[in-house]
Design a protein around this motif. Structure first.
Motif, short mmCIF file in Angstrom:
data_model
loop_
_atom_site.label_atom_id
_atom_site.label_comp_id
_atom_site.label_asym_id
_atom_site.label_seq_id
_atom_site.Cartn_x
_atom_site.Cartn_y
_atom_site.Cartn_z
N SER A 70 -11.52 25.41 -10.56
CA SER A 70 -11.26 25.86 -9.18
C SER A 70 -10.54 24.79 -8.35
O SER A 70 -9.88 25.12 -7.37
CB SER A 70 -12.57 26.26 -8.50
OG SER A 70 -13.40 25.15 -8.30
N ALA A 71 -10.65 23.52 -8.74
CA ALA A 71 -9.98 22.43 -8.02
C ALA A 71 -9.60 21.34 -9.02
O ALA A 71 -10.21 20.28 -9.07
CB ALA A 71 -10.89 21.87 -6.93
N PRO A 72 -8.58 21.60 -9.84
CA PRO A 72 -8.27 20.70 -10.96
C PRO A 72 -7.83 19.29 -10.60
O PRO A 72 -7.88 18.41 -11.43
CB PRO A 72 -7.16 21.44 -11.71
CG PRO A 72 -6.60 22.42 -10.76
CD PRO A 72 -7.68 22.75 -9.79
N HIS A 73 -7.44 19.05 -9.38
CA HIS A 73 -6.97 17.72 -9.00
C HIS A 73 -8.00 16.96 -8.16
O HIS A 73 -7.66 15.96 -7.54
CB HIS A 73 -5.63 17.81 -8.28
CG HIS A 73 -4.59 18.47 -9.12
ND1 HIS A 73 -4.05 17.89 -10.25
CD2 HIS A 73 -4.01 19.70 -9.03
CE1 HIS A 73 -3.19 18.71 -10.81
NE2 HIS A 73 -3.14 19.81 -10.09
N HIS A 74 -9.23 17.46 -8.14
CA HIS A 74 -10.30 16.82 -7.38
C HIS A 74 -11.38 16.32 -8.34
O HIS A 74 -11.61 16.91 -9.39
CB HIS A 74 -10.92 17.81 -6.40
CG HIS A 74 -9.99 18.19 -5.29
ND1 HIS A 74 -9.06 19.18 -5.41
CD2 HIS A 74 -9.84 17.68 -4.05
CE1 HIS A 74 -8.37 19.29 -4.30
NE2 HIS A 74 -8.82 18.38 -3.44
#
Length: 92
Positions: A70-74
């Motif tokens: 859901s938030a691949p860069h976090h």
């Protein structure tokens, strides 16, 4: 084989997930002490936290993968609230 370690400085267990399978990218995720104690039965020091992770790795990894997708860069840091849906399902 588990890659989980206890990190005293952050009070978390750090572990690896593989969103694309073992041949793909490795993502480092963390779970705080609270869910490991409150939901997964850890009762002592860092070793018991790692053991609680290992005993419940399938559930914890699935939650971490969901967060990563859901938030691949976090960063993935799991807290007790991340398992609330699981608690409701267990109580149903």
């Amino acid at each position: 084989m588990s890659e989980a370690i206890y990190c005293f400085d952050t009070a978390t267990v750090r572990f690896a997930i593989y969103p694309e399978g073992l041949a793909g990218e490795r993502v480092i995720a963390e779970i705080s002490e609270d869910p490991l104690r409150d939901l997964f039965g850890a009762g002592g020091g860092g070793d018991t936290l790692v053991e609680a992770y290992k005993a419940n790795a399938a559930i914890i990894d699935a939650c971490a993968l969901e967060h990563h997708h859901s938030a691949p860069h976090h960063p993935v840091l799991l807290e007790t609230r991340d398992f609330e849906a699981m608690e409701h399902m267990a109580g149903a």
